[in-house]
Design a protein around this motif. Sequence first.
Motif, PDB file in Angstrom:
ATOM      1  N   PHE A  61      -0.659  17.599  -9.396  1.00 48.48           N
ATOM      2  CA  PHE A  61      -1.264  17.288 -10.683  1.00 48.48           C
ATOM      3  C   PHE A  61      -1.430  15.779 -10.825  1.00 48.48           C
ATOM      4  O   PHE A  61      -0.772  14.993 -10.138  1.00 48.48           O
ATOM      5  CB  PHE A  61      -0.442  17.851 -11.845  1.00 48.48           C
ATOM      6  CG  PHE A  61       0.935  17.259 -12.005  1.00 48.48           C
ATOM      7  CD1 PHE A  61       1.158  16.174 -12.847  1.00 48.48           C
ATOM      8  CD2 PHE A  61       2.030  17.807 -11.330  1.00 48.48           C
ATOM      9  CE1 PHE A  61       2.431  15.631 -13.000  1.00 48.48           C
ATOM     10  CE2 PHE A  61       3.308  17.269 -11.473  1.00 48.48           C
ATOM     11  CZ  PHE A  61       3.508  16.182 -12.314  1.00 48.48           C
ATOM     12  N   LEU A  62      -2.334  15.398 -11.711  1.00 48.57           N
ATOM     13  CA  LEU A  62      -2.577  13.997 -12.036  1.00 48.57           C
ATOM     14  C   LEU A  62      -1.965  13.690 -13.392  1.00 48.57           C
ATOM     15  O   LEU A  62      -1.997  14.529 -14.304  1.00 48.57           O
ATOM     16  CB  LEU A  62      -4.081  13.717 -12.075  1.00 48.57           C
ATOM     17  CG  LEU A  62      -4.851  14.001 -10.786  1.00 48.57           C
ATOM     18  CD1 LEU A  62      -6.351  13.885 -11.037  1.00 48.57           C
ATOM     19  CD2 LEU A  62      -4.417  13.049  -9.679  1.00 48.57           C
ATOM     20  N   VAL A  63      -1.439  12.468 -13.536  1.00 52.35           N
ATOM     21  CA  VAL A  63      -0.816  12.085 -14.799  1.00 52.35           C
ATOM     22  C   VAL A  63      -0.939  10.579 -14.964  1.00 52.35           C
ATOM     23  O   VAL A  63      -1.213   9.851 -13.998  1.00 52.35           O
ATOM     24  CB  VAL A  63       0.668  12.542 -14.823  1.00 52.35           C
ATOM     25  CG1 VAL A  63       1.518  11.709 -13.867  1.00 52.35           C
ATOM     26  CG2 VAL A  63       1.243  12.543 -16.227  1.00 52.35           C
ATOM     27  N   LYS A  64      -0.747  10.097 -16.183  1.00 54.35           N
ATOM     28  CA  LYS A  64      -0.902   8.680 -16.511  1.00 54.35           C
ATOM     29  C   LYS A  64       0.190   7.824 -15.872  1.00 54.35           C
ATOM     30  O   LYS A  64       1.345   8.236 -15.786  1.00 54.35           O
ATOM     31  CB  LYS A  64      -0.862   8.502 -18.033  1.00 54.35           C
ATOM     32  CG  LYS A  64      -1.179   7.094 -18.509  1.00 54.35           C
ATOM     33  CD  LYS A  64      -1.071   6.995 -20.021  1.00 54.35           C
ATOM     34  CE  LYS A  64       0.356   6.931 -20.482  1.00 54.35           C
ATOM     35  NZ  LYS A  64       1.100   5.726 -20.006  1.00 54.35           N
ATOM     36  N   LEU A  78      -4.831   6.807 -12.444  1.00 52.70           N
ATOM     37  CA  LEU A  78      -4.051   8.032 -12.573  1.00 52.70           C
ATOM     38  C   LEU A  78      -3.262   8.248 -11.281  1.00 52.70           C
ATOM     39  O   LEU A  78      -3.708   7.860 -10.195  1.00 52.70           O
ATOM     40  CB  LEU A  78      -4.965   9.227 -12.823  1.00 52.70           C
ATOM     41  CG  LEU A  78      -5.601   9.284 -14.217  1.00 52.70           C
ATOM     42  CD1 LEU A  78      -6.821  10.196 -14.214  1.00 52.70           C
ATOM     43  CD2 LEU A  78      -4.578   9.759 -15.253  1.00 52.70           C
ATOM     44  N   VAL A  79      -2.095   8.861 -11.395  1.00 53.34           N
ATOM     45  CA  VAL A  79      -1.251   9.059 -10.220  1.00 53.34           C
ATOM     46  C   VAL A  79      -1.032  10.545  -9.959  1.00 53.34           C
ATOM     47  O   VAL A  79      -1.091  11.371 -10.881  1.00 53.34           O
ATOM     48  CB  VAL A  79       0.099   8.324 -10.367  1.00 53.34           C
ATOM     49  CG1 VAL A  79      -0.088   6.840 -10.163  1.00 53.34           C
ATOM     50  CG2 VAL A  79       0.731   8.586 -11.730  1.00 53.34           C
ATOM     51  N   LYS A  80      -0.806  10.872  -8.684  1.00 52.64           N
ATOM     52  CA  LYS A  80      -0.700  12.272  -8.267  1.00 52.64           C
ATOM     53  C   LYS A  80       0.748  12.619  -7.896  1.00 52.64           C
ATOM     54  O   LYS A  80       1.387  11.914  -7.121  1.00 52.64           O
ATOM     55  CB  LYS A  80      -1.617  12.544  -7.072  1.00 52.64           C
ATOM     56  CG  LYS A  80      -1.777  14.025  -6.752  1.00 52.64           C
ATOM     57  CD  LYS A  80      -2.516  14.274  -5.440  1.00 52.64           C
ATOM     58  CE  LYS A  80      -3.876  13.650  -5.390  1.00 52.64           C
ATOM     59  NZ  LYS A  80      -4.617  14.067  -4.166  1.00 52.64           N
ATOM     60  N   TYR A  81       1.221  13.726  -8.465  1.00 56.25           N
ATOM     61  CA  TYR A  81       2.573  14.226  -8.208  1.00 56.25           C
ATOM     62  C   TYR A  81       2.505  15.699  -7.828  1.00 56.25           C
ATOM     63  O   TYR A  81       1.490  16.364  -8.058  1.00 56.25           O
ATOM     64  CB  TYR A  81       3.451  14.054  -9.456  1.00 56.25           C
ATOM     65  CG  TYR A  81       3.949  12.640  -9.645  1.00 56.25           C
ATOM     66  CD1 TYR A  81       5.251  12.288  -9.307  1.00 56.25           C
ATOM     67  CD2 TYR A  81       3.104  11.640 -10.122  1.00 56.25           C
ATOM     68  CE1 TYR A  81       5.700  10.983  -9.454  1.00 56.25           C
ATOM     69  CE2 TYR A  81       3.552  10.333 -10.269  1.00 56.25           C
ATOM     70  CZ  TYR A  81       4.847  10.020  -9.934  1.00 56.25           C
ATOM     71  OH  TYR A  81       5.293   8.731 -10.068  1.00 56.25           O
ATOM     72  N   ASP A  82       3.613  16.206  -7.271  1.00 56.65           N
ATOM     73  CA  ASP A  82       3.700  17.644  -7.053  1.00 56.65           C
ATOM     74  C   ASP A  82       4.592  18.257  -8.127  1.00 56.65           C
ATOM     75  O   ASP A  82       5.206  17.543  -8.923  1.00 56.65           O
ATOM     76  CB  ASP A  82       4.176  17.985  -5.636  1.00 56.65           C
ATOM     77  CG  ASP A  82       5.616  17.572  -5.344  1.00 56.65           C
ATOM     78  OD1 ASP A  82       6.406  17.371  -6.295  1.00 56.65           O
ATOM     79  OD2 ASP A  82       5.959  17.461  -4.153  1.00 56.65           O
ATOM     80  N   GLN A  87       5.917  11.949  -6.097  1.00 60.54           N
ATOM     81  CA  GLN A  87       4.605  11.347  -5.941  1.00 60.54           C
ATOM     82  C   GLN A  87       4.085  11.668  -4.540  1.00 60.54           C
ATOM     83  O   GLN A  87       4.798  11.493  -3.544  1.00 60.54           O
ATOM     84  CB  GLN A  87       4.676   9.832  -6.167  1.00 60.54           C
ATOM     85  CG  GLN A  87       3.318   9.176  -6.286  1.00 60.54           C
ATOM     86  CD  GLN A  87       3.374   7.781  -6.890  1.00 60.54           C
ATOM     87  OE1 GLN A  87       4.441   7.344  -7.332  1.00 60.54           O
ATOM     88  NE2 GLN A  87       2.259   7.089  -6.920  1.00 60.54           N
ATOM     89  N   VAL A  88       2.843  12.121  -4.469  1.00 62.13           N
ATOM     90  CA  VAL A  88       2.342  12.640  -3.197  1.00 62.13           C
ATOM     91  C   VAL A  88       1.178  11.843  -2.629  1.00 62.13           C
ATOM     92  O   VAL A  88       0.648  12.193  -1.590  1.00 62.13           O
ATOM     93  CB  VAL A  88       1.927  14.125  -3.325  1.00 62.13           C
ATOM     94  CG1 VAL A  88       3.122  14.991  -3.641  1.00 62.13           C
ATOM     95  CG2 VAL A  88       0.842  14.306  -4.385  1.00 62.13           C
ATOM     96  N   MET A  89       0.780  10.776  -3.294  1.00 65.60           N
ATOM     97  CA  MET A  89      -0.322   9.964  -2.787  1.00 65.60           C
ATOM     98  C   MET A  89       0.016   8.502  -2.999  1.00 65.60           C
ATOM     99  O   MET A  89       0.451   8.112  -4.092  1.00 65.60           O
ATOM    100  CB  MET A  89      -1.627  10.313  -3.507  1.00 65.60           C
ATOM    101  CG  MET A  89      -2.851   9.612  -2.968  1.00 65.60           C
ATOM    102  SD  MET A  89      -4.353  10.189  -3.825  1.00 65.60           S
ATOM    103  CE  MET A  89      -5.604   9.365  -2.842  1.00 65.60           C
ATOM    104  N   LYS A  94       2.692   4.220 -10.604  1.00 63.48           N
ATOM    105  CA  LYS A  94       3.622   5.346 -10.634  1.00 63.48           C
ATOM    106  C   LYS A  94       3.734   5.823 -12.068  1.00 63.48           C
ATOM    107  O   LYS A  94       3.427   5.078 -13.011  1.00 63.48           O
ATOM    108  CB  LYS A  94       5.003   4.946 -10.103  1.00 63.48           C
ATOM    109  CG  LYS A  94       5.705   3.876 -10.934  1.00 63.48           C
ATOM    110  CD  LYS A  94       7.055   3.532 -10.360  1.00 63.48           C
ATOM    111  CE  LYS A  94       7.751   2.439 -11.189  1.00 63.48           C
ATOM    112  NZ  LYS A  94       8.033   2.871 -12.564  1.00 63.48           N
ATOM    113  N   ALA A  95       4.171   7.050 -12.235  1.00 60.62           N
ATOM    114  CA  ALA A  95       4.402   7.585 -13.577  1.00 60.62           C
ATOM    115  C   ALA A  95       5.861   7.375 -13.962  1.00 60.62           C
ATOM    116  O   ALA A  95       6.716   7.117 -13.107  1.00 60.62           O
ATOM    117  CB  ALA A  95       4.050   9.061 -13.629  1.00 60.62           C
TER     118      ALA A  95
END
Length: 261
Positions: A61-64, A78-82, A87-89, A94-95
């Motif tokens: 998912f993407l989040v702020k 935006l940052v990507k997490y699982d 964090q996966v990218m 970072k969130a």
Amino acid sequence: MSANAISPQKKPSLLRERVSDAEWQLRCELAAAHRLVAHFVFVDMTYNHISARVPGAPHHFLVKADNVFMEQVTASNLVKYDVDGKQVMESAFKASPAAYNLHAAVLKARPDINAVVHTHSPANLAVSAQKCGLVPITQQAMRFYDRIAYYANEVDDTTAEGARHLAQALGDQWVMILENHGALICGTTLPEAYIFHHFFELACRAQVGALAGGTPVITPEPHVCEERVKKFGCMGQYDAKSRDWVASMALAEKHYPDYKE
């Protein structure tokens, strides 16, 4: 320079070329949603956020990012997490734990949810502190009649364990009031979560104003509320073609065109 010291306007190089077309489209729409919430709602500095599942990768998912206001969100920052909160990218951003833990827990527990909005506005904070919760005294509030979960302010939901408790408290509902904390609004699509959050905000503002008026309020009969929620409170009715979303995106394009950067 640390990640927290990076300018909100700095973008990871060539990010557009590192993600799929579908993900880039979602990034643009999610950035616009942040701008639109900030446009209509007085939110709490860097501490509010919206998430959305990545197309084709439901466990991501993407989040702020943690060091930007909603007004500063772009497709690139935006940052990507699982859904395990990792964090996966690679990113310059970072969130916050409060963001990735909360959204990861909800999205992991509820495969039917694809977007989550979490805010602390003056109105939803006020309602979250009222023992009555949200009462169905307006058409907007009736959309949520008997559809709200409540989460007691007992566990630190910025932690992974606290976030799991929060996700459990949501159960099979789509809307939750976090007591003394704010609101959590979910959707089958990003437009749906955004639109229902807008209605929820209006309902909270109206309730605060009505109860502050010092005169008795009119509460519709239960059957009126039940009919209203059947017609206007069901999930799965708002998507990218919904008129409110189309109009909102046009507003974002006019006033905040840099959301696509």
